[in-house]
Design a protein around this motif. Structure first.
Motif, mmCIF file in Angstrom:
data_model
loop_
_atom_site.group_PDB
_atom_site.id
_atom_site.type_symbol
_atom_site.label_atom_id
_atom_site.label_comp_id
_atom_site.label_asym_id
_atom_site.label_seq_id
_atom_site.Cartn_x
_atom_site.Cartn_y
_atom_site.Cartn_z
ATOM 1 N N ILE A 104 42.778 33.120 28.053
ATOM 2 C CA ILE A 104 44.221 33.397 28.035
ATOM 3 C C ILE A 104 44.483 34.844 28.430
ATOM 4 C CG2 ILE A 104 46.252 33.603 26.514
ATOM 5 C CD1 ILE A 104 45.449 30.718 27.437
ATOM 6 N N LEU A 105 43.737 35.766 27.839
ATOM 7 C CA LEU A 105 43.911 37.174 28.182
ATOM 8 C C LEU A 105 43.480 37.441 29.620
ATOM 9 C CD1 LEU A 105 44.683 40.031 27.416
ATOM 10 C CD2 LEU A 105 42.427 40.292 26.353
ATOM 11 N N LEU A 106 42.365 36.877 30.032
ATOM 12 C CA LEU A 106 41.883 37.095 31.398
ATOM 13 C C LEU A 106 42.842 36.534 32.442
ATOM 14 C CD1 LEU A 106 38.098 36.366 30.862
ATOM 15 C CD2 LEU A 106 39.094 38.541 31.624
ATOM 16 N N TRP A 107 43.330 35.330 32.227
ATOM 17 C CA TRP A 107 44.271 34.756 33.177
ATOM 18 C C TRP A 107 45.546 35.599 33.236
ATOM 19 C CZ3 TRP A 107 43.394 29.061 31.313
ATOM 20 C CH2 TRP A 107 42.345 28.490 32.042
ATOM 21 N N ALA A 108 45.956 36.147 32.095
ATOM 22 C CA ALA A 108 47.178 36.967 32.071
ATOM 23 C C ALA A 108 47.007 38.235 32.905
ATOM 24 C CB ALA A 108 47.545 37.325 30.635
ATOM 25 N N ILE A 109 45.830 38.849 32.875
ATOM 26 C CA ILE A 109 45.662 40.140 33.560
ATOM 27 C C ILE A 109 45.084 40.021 34.963
ATOM 28 C CG2 ILE A 109 45.393 41.324 31.351
ATOM 29 C CD1 ILE A 109 42.363 41.704 32.209
ATOM 30 N N GLU A 110 44.697 38.826 35.384
ATOM 31 C CA GLU A 110 44.005 38.700 36.674
ATOM 32 C C GLU A 110 44.806 39.252 37.843
ATOM 33 O OE1 GLU A 110 43.265 34.675 38.263
ATOM 34 O OE2 GLU A 110 44.794 33.958 36.868
ATOM 35 N N ASN A 111 46.120 39.110 37.835
ATOM 36 C CA ASN A 111 46.951 39.589 38.946
ATOM 37 C C ASN A 111 47.966 40.643 38.513
ATOM 38 O OD1 ASN A 111 45.890 38.021 41.151
ATOM 39 N ND2 ASN A 111 46.769 36.237 40.133
ATOM 40 N N CYS A 112 47.715 41.310 37.402
ATOM 41 C CA CYS A 112 48.663 42.332 36.944
ATOM 42 C C CYS A 112 48.197 43.715 37.380
ATOM 43 C CB CYS A 112 48.812 42.279 35.417
ATOM 44 S SG CYS A 112 47.507 43.104 34.486
ATOM 45 N N ASP A 113 49.099 44.649 37.286
ATOM 46 C CA ASP A 113 48.768 46.051 37.506
ATOM 47 C C ASP A 113 47.897 46.499 36.327
ATOM 48 O OD1 ASP A 113 49.546 49.023 36.782
ATOM 49 O OD2 ASP A 113 49.861 48.746 38.941
ATOM 50 N N ASN A 147 41.318 28.973 42.026
ATOM 51 C CA ASN A 147 42.320 29.462 42.991
ATOM 52 C C ASN A 147 43.764 29.271 42.542
ATOM 53 O OD1 ASN A 147 40.345 30.306 44.878
ATOM 54 N ND2 ASN A 147 40.077 28.179 45.497
ATOM 55 N N ASP A 148 43.980 29.016 41.263
ATOM 56 C CA ASP A 148 45.327 28.745 40.755
ATOM 57 C C ASP A 148 46.027 29.960 40.167
ATOM 58 O OD1 ASP A 148 45.151 26.073 41.428
ATOM 59 O OD2 ASP A 148 44.603 25.398 39.420
ATOM 60 N N GLY A 149 45.509 31.148 40.383
ATOM 61 C CA GLY A 149 46.006 32.341 39.708
ATOM 62 C C GLY A 149 47.409 32.782 40.040
ATOM 63 N N LYS A 150 47.990 32.266 41.105
ATOM 64 C CA LYS A 150 49.315 32.751 41.501
ATOM 65 C C LYS A 150 50.389 31.684 41.376
ATOM 66 C CE LYS A 150 47.534 36.389 44.337
ATOM 67 N NZ LYS A 150 47.608 37.184 45.517
#
Length: 175
Positions: A104-113, A147-150
């Motif tokens: 949950i934490l990793l998916w949240a930060i994968e595409n954040c600043d 590949n679902d990160g966005k």
């Protein structure tokens, strides 16, 4: 007497399902941490065809969350009279429920600043384990592939944890 466990609470006699965190050494060209969900236990962390790559994340982002993950997981393991763990470059197994919370934490930060990561950690810590498990179940079902990160729930996690306001006085990090 403490049970024999591997990494962060993995007991193969109880469950063959776990997450494997592979951290590259500092001398490796590829500086990305890889997280696999594994469904078969083999001593020595042998890879299986059934293993599923869940995320590849830059090591600099991993380094920002690893101390908080370690502290959170070890507090829970200690409360259950289990041995503490630490993340190693040789690969670290993580018990399936702790792994779901980690995702949950990793998916949240994968595409954040990267500047949003401290807030994401505070907001993640504000969730109960059961809430994290539910979020993992929903997110994984809809957007759990590599590949679902966005899209979908992965984006929702980023907004919920990274963009949600928090009180700066709650920040206590060891960077």
């Amino acid at each position: 007497m403490k049970q024999l466990t591997y990494g962060f609470g993995v007991n193969p006699d109880e469950s063959q399902n776990y997450f494997l965190v592979s951290i590259p050494s500092r001398h490796t060209v590829d500086r990305h941490v890889k997280i696999h969900e594994c469904f078969e236990w083999t001593p020595g962390q042998v890879r299986h065809a059934s293993d599923k790559l869940r995320l590849i994340i830059p090591r600099n982002k991993w380094n920002k969350i690893a101390p908080d993950l370690t502290a959170e997981f070890n507090a829970r393991l200690k409360a259950n009279k289990l041995n503490p763990g630490k993340f190693l470059t040789t690969g670290t197994p993580v018990e399936k429920f702790l792994g779901r919370e980690m995702m949950i934490l990793l998916w949240a930060i994968e595409n954040c600043d990267p500047g949003e990561i401290p807030g994401a950690i505070v907001n993640w810590k504000g969730l109960m384990p059961e809430e994290r498990w539910w979020l993992y179940t929903i997110t994984n079902a809809a957007t759990g592939d590599i590949n679902d990160g966005k899209r979908g729930w992965r984006v929702a996690l980023r907004f919920a944890l990274c963009n949600n306001p928090y009180d700066d006085s709650q920040l206590t990090f060891n960077f």
